[in-house]
Design a protein around this motif. Structure first.
Motif, PDB file in Angstrom:
ATOM      1  N   ALA A 118      -4.801 -45.494 -38.806  1.00 14.30           N
ATOM      2  CA  ALA A 118      -5.623 -44.282 -38.808  1.00 14.30           C
ATOM      3  C   ALA A 118      -5.485 -43.543 -37.483  1.00 14.30           C
ATOM      4  CB  ALA A 118      -7.087 -44.639 -39.080  1.00 14.30           C
ATOM      5  N   MET A 119      -5.451 -44.279 -36.400  1.00 18.34           N
ATOM      6  CA  MET A 119      -5.310 -43.670 -35.079  1.00 18.34           C
ATOM      7  C   MET A 119      -3.975 -42.935 -34.957  1.00 18.34           C
ATOM      8  SD  MET A 119      -5.665 -45.496 -31.333  1.00 18.34           S
ATOM      9  CE  MET A 119      -4.316 -46.641 -31.582  1.00 18.34           C
ATOM     10  N   LEU A 120      -2.927 -43.479 -35.546  1.00 17.61           N
ATOM     11  CA  LEU A 120      -1.591 -42.904 -35.450  1.00 17.61           C
ATOM     12  C   LEU A 120      -1.314 -41.835 -36.511  1.00 17.61           C
ATOM     13  CD1 LEU A 120       0.414 -46.202 -34.803  1.00 17.61           C
ATOM     14  CD2 LEU A 120      -0.213 -44.467 -33.111  1.00 17.61           C
ATOM     15  N   ALA A 121      -2.227 -41.640 -37.439  1.00 16.58           N
ATOM     16  CA  ALA A 121      -1.981 -40.763 -38.592  1.00 16.58           C
ATOM     17  C   ALA A 121      -1.593 -39.343 -38.207  1.00 16.58           C
ATOM     18  CB  ALA A 121      -3.196 -40.737 -39.518  1.00 16.58           C
ATOM     19  N   ASP A 122      -2.234 -38.810 -37.167  1.00 19.99           N
ATOM     20  CA  ASP A 122      -1.946 -37.423 -36.793  1.00 19.99           C
ATOM     21  C   ASP A 122      -0.830 -37.307 -35.761  1.00 19.99           C
ATOM     22  OD1 ASP A 122      -3.210 -38.285 -34.497  1.00 19.99           O
ATOM     23  OD2 ASP A 122      -4.881 -36.868 -34.627  1.00 19.99           O
ATOM     24  N   GLY A 123      -0.209 -38.431 -35.428  1.00 14.07           N
ATOM     25  CA  GLY A 123       0.933 -38.409 -34.534  1.00 14.07           C
ATOM     26  C   GLY A 123       0.602 -38.492 -33.057  1.00 14.07           C
ATOM     27  N   SER A 124      -0.667 -38.591 -32.725  1.00 19.03           N
ATOM     28  CA  SER A 124      -1.038 -38.711 -31.310  1.00 19.03           C
ATOM     29  C   SER A 124      -2.186 -39.697 -31.166  1.00 19.03           C
ATOM     30  CB  SER A 124      -1.454 -37.350 -30.752  1.00 19.03           C
ATOM     31  OG  SER A 124      -2.643 -36.900 -31.361  1.00 19.03           O
ATOM     32  N   ALA A 172     -12.121 -59.852 -49.540  1.00 19.32           N
ATOM     33  CA  ALA A 172     -12.542 -58.538 -50.047  1.00 19.32           C
ATOM     34  C   ALA A 172     -13.533 -57.881 -49.091  1.00 19.32           C
ATOM     35  CB  ALA A 172     -13.145 -58.678 -51.441  1.00 19.32           C
ATOM     36  N   GLU A 173     -14.444 -58.669 -48.540  1.00 20.72           N
ATOM     37  CA  GLU A 173     -15.445 -58.123 -47.623  1.00 20.72           C
ATOM     38  C   GLU A 173     -14.796 -57.596 -46.351  1.00 20.72           C
ATOM     39  OE1 GLU A 173     -15.688 -61.195 -49.060  1.00 20.72           O
ATOM     40  OE2 GLU A 173     -17.308 -60.800 -50.487  1.00 20.72           O
ATOM     41  N   LEU A 174     -13.847 -58.338 -45.817  1.00 19.53           N
ATOM     42  CA  LEU A 174     -13.182 -57.901 -44.589  1.00 19.53           C
ATOM     43  C   LEU A 174     -12.223 -56.735 -44.838  1.00 19.53           C
ATOM     44  CD1 LEU A 174     -12.634 -61.229 -42.640  1.00 19.53           C
ATOM     45  CD2 LEU A 174     -14.190 -59.345 -42.094  1.00 19.53           C
ATOM     46  N   ARG A 175     -11.707 -56.600 -46.050  1.00 16.75           N
ATOM     47  CA  ARG A 175     -10.913 -55.409 -46.375  1.00 16.75           C
ATOM     48  C   ARG A 175     -11.808 -54.172 -46.334  1.00 16.75           C
ATOM     49  NH1 ARG A 175      -8.921 -58.828 -50.504  1.00 16.75           N
ATOM     50  NH2 ARG A 175      -9.827 -57.479 -52.087  1.00 16.75           N
ATOM     51  N   GLU A 176     -13.054 -54.301 -46.806  1.00 19.71           N
ATOM     52  CA  GLU A 176     -14.009 -53.182 -46.714  1.00 19.71           C
ATOM     53  C   GLU A 176     -14.338 -52.878 -45.253  1.00 19.71           C
ATOM     54  OE1 GLU A 176     -16.314 -53.710 -50.995  1.00 19.71           O
ATOM     55  OE2 GLU A 176     -17.363 -54.288 -49.163  1.00 19.71           O
ATOM     56  N   THR A 177     -14.501 -53.919 -44.450  1.00 17.19           N
ATOM     57  CA  THR A 177     -14.763 -53.732 -43.025  1.00 17.19           C
ATOM     58  C   THR A 177     -13.600 -52.996 -42.370  1.00 17.19           C
ATOM     59  OG1 THR A 177     -16.127 -55.727 -42.939  1.00 17.19           O
ATOM     60  CG2 THR A 177     -15.220 -54.939 -40.845  1.00 17.19           C
ATOM     61  N   ALA A 178     -12.385 -53.417 -42.677  1.00 23.70           N
ATOM     62  CA  ALA A 178     -11.195 -52.767 -42.115  1.00 23.70           C
ATOM     63  C   ALA A 178     -11.141 -51.296 -42.515  1.00 23.70           C
ATOM     64  CB  ALA A 178      -9.936 -53.504 -42.567  1.00 23.70           C
ATOM     65  N   LEU A 179     -11.474 -50.997 -43.762  1.00 18.26           N
ATOM     66  CA  LEU A 179     -11.516 -49.608 -44.208  1.00 18.26           C
ATOM     67  C   LEU A 179     -12.582 -48.836 -43.442  1.00 18.26           C
ATOM     68  CD1 LEU A 179     -10.763 -47.220 -46.037  1.00 18.26           C
ATOM     69  CD2 LEU A 179     -12.418 -48.137 -47.710  1.00 18.26           C
ATOM     70  N   ALA A 180     -13.759 -49.418 -43.286  1.00 17.60           N
ATOM     71  CA  ALA A 180     -14.847 -48.745 -42.563  1.00 17.60           C
ATOM     72  C   ALA A 180     -14.411 -48.418 -41.134  1.00 17.60           C
ATOM     73  CB  ALA A 180     -16.099 -49.613 -42.559  1.00 17.60           C
ATOM     74  N   PHE A 181     -13.760 -49.352 -40.474  1.00 19.45           N
ATOM     75  CA  PHE A 181     -13.299 -49.108 -39.108  1.00 19.45           C
ATOM     76  C   PHE A 181     -12.225 -48.019 -39.085  1.00 19.45           C
ATOM     77  CE2 PHE A 181     -14.420 -53.700 -37.617  1.00 19.45           C
ATOM     78  CZ  PHE A 181     -15.764 -53.355 -37.553  1.00 19.45           C
ATOM     79  N   ALA A 182     -11.333 -48.009 -40.072  1.00 20.22           N
ATOM     80  CA  ALA A 182     -10.299 -46.966 -40.145  1.00 20.22           C
ATOM     81  C   ALA A 182     -10.940 -45.591 -40.346  1.00 20.22           C
ATOM     82  CB  ALA A 182      -9.311 -47.277 -41.264  1.00 20.22           C
ATOM     83  N   LYS A 206      -3.498 -35.110 -42.895  1.00 12.97           N
ATOM     84  CA  LYS A 206      -2.724 -36.352 -42.756  1.00 12.97           C
ATOM     85  C   LYS A 206      -3.652 -37.557 -42.710  1.00 12.97           C
ATOM     86  CE  LYS A 206       1.187 -34.351 -40.298  1.00 12.97           C
ATOM     87  NZ  LYS A 206       1.887 -34.292 -39.004  1.00 12.97           N
ATOM     88  N   GLU A 207      -4.761 -37.406 -41.999  1.00 14.47           N
ATOM     89  CA  GLU A 207      -5.712 -38.511 -41.891  1.00 14.47           C
ATOM     90  C   GLU A 207      -6.379 -38.784 -43.233  1.00 14.47           C
ATOM     91  OE1 GLU A 207      -7.158 -38.027 -37.280  1.00 14.47           O
ATOM     92  OE2 GLU A 207      -7.841 -36.548 -38.746  1.00 14.47           O
ATOM     93  N   GLU A 208      -6.756 -37.724 -43.934  1.00 16.48           N
ATOM     94  CA  GLU A 208      -7.375 -37.894 -45.255  1.00 16.48           C
ATOM     95  C   GLU A 208      -6.414 -38.587 -46.223  1.00 16.48           C
ATOM     96  OE1 GLU A 208      -9.470 -35.223 -48.779  1.00 16.48           O
ATOM     97  OE2 GLU A 208      -9.138 -34.329 -46.814  1.00 16.48           O
ATOM     98  N   LYS A 209      -5.145 -38.170 -46.200  1.00 15.36           N
ATOM     99  CA  LYS A 209      -4.137 -38.790 -47.065  1.00 15.36           C
ATOM    100  C   LYS A 209      -3.956 -40.266 -46.706  1.00 15.36           C
ATOM    101  CE  LYS A 209       0.588 -38.325 -48.664  1.00 15.36           C
ATOM    102  NZ  LYS A 209       1.850 -37.612 -48.585  1.00 15.36           N
ATOM    103  N   LEU A 210      -3.951 -40.562 -45.415  1.00 16.65           N
ATOM    104  CA  LEU A 210      -3.797 -41.950 -44.991  1.00 16.65           C
ATOM    105  C   LEU A 210      -4.967 -42.802 -45.454  1.00 16.65           C
ATOM    106  CD1 LEU A 210      -1.986 -43.933 -43.272  1.00 16.65           C
ATOM    107  CD2 LEU A 210      -3.855 -43.733 -41.632  1.00 16.65           C
ATOM    108  N   ILE A 211      -6.184 -42.303 -45.307  1.00 12.48           N
ATOM    109  CA  ILE A 211      -7.359 -43.074 -45.752  1.00 12.48           C
ATOM    110  C   ILE A 211      -7.276 -43.321 -47.258  1.00 12.48           C
ATOM    111  CG2 ILE A 211      -9.874 -43.027 -46.056  1.00 12.48           C
ATOM    112  CD1 ILE A 211      -8.967 -43.793 -43.209  1.00 12.48           C
ATOM    113  N   ASP A 212      -6.863 -42.314 -48.013  1.00 12.64           N
ATOM    114  CA  ASP A 212      -6.664 -42.527 -49.456  1.00 12.64           C
ATOM    115  C   ASP A 212      -5.677 -43.657 -49.698  1.00 12.64           C
ATOM    116  OD1 ASP A 212      -8.430 -40.502 -50.202  1.00 12.64           O
ATOM    117  OD2 ASP A 212      -6.853 -39.008 -50.518  1.00 12.64           O
TER     118      ASP A 212
END
Length: 148
Positions: A29-35, A91-101, A114-120
């Motif tokens: 997620a941090m790298l999604a926009d290229g910077s 499954a719970e930690l996958r949700e946590t990882a998504l929340a952090f992203a 780009k960020e919205e597409k990546l989160i999808d």
């Protein structure tokens, strides 16, 4: 086959512990926009401070995990690495990882295309239920109230 292909993965472990697996979607997620913006670095450090996943780590250990995740995502791509991370997480930690992203893409107050597409993509790669993902995004938005 490239000249360095036989060396890929040598010198650093490609195995994913829980901390690294949770970090991968955040870094993607941090790298999604290229910077990498200062706000994103502050956010990732804040997550490490508050998450029980990283509670026993030193700042240097967190830095090692962040760097490893950056290298993996840059080398293998966000889809491959998020899919691999999903295999290492409950499954719970996958949700946590998504929340952090989601927190990462919202850290600068603007979610770009780009960020919205990546989160999808991350929702699918981590196999998070769509309704749960929507709820996670709503909660992350609520947590940003007052930061506009």
């Amino acid at each position: 086959m490239g000249l360095f292909s036989s060396l890929r993965g040598k010198g650093s472990s490609r195995e994913l512990d829980v901390g690294t697996a949770v970090m991968i979607p955040m870094v993607a997620a941090m790298l999604a926009d290229g910077s990498i913006d200062d706000d994103e670095i502050v956010q990732i450090r804040s997550i490490c401070l508050i998450s029980p996943i990283y509670a026993n780590n030193s700042r240097d250990r967190d830095t090692e995990i962040i760097k490893k995740a950056i290298n993996l995502v840059e080398d293998e791509g966000p889809e491959a690495m998020c899919s691999k991370a999903a295999q290492a997480l409950s499954a719970e930690l996958r949700e946590t990882a998504l929340a952090f992203a989601v927190m990462m893409v919202m850290s600068d107050g603007h979610v770009g295309a780009k960020e919205e597409k990546l989160i999808d993509g991350i929702v699918g790669w981590l196999s998070v239920d769509h309704q749960r993902a929507e709820m996670i995004i709503q909660v992350a938005a609520i947590l940003r109230n007052g930061n506009e």
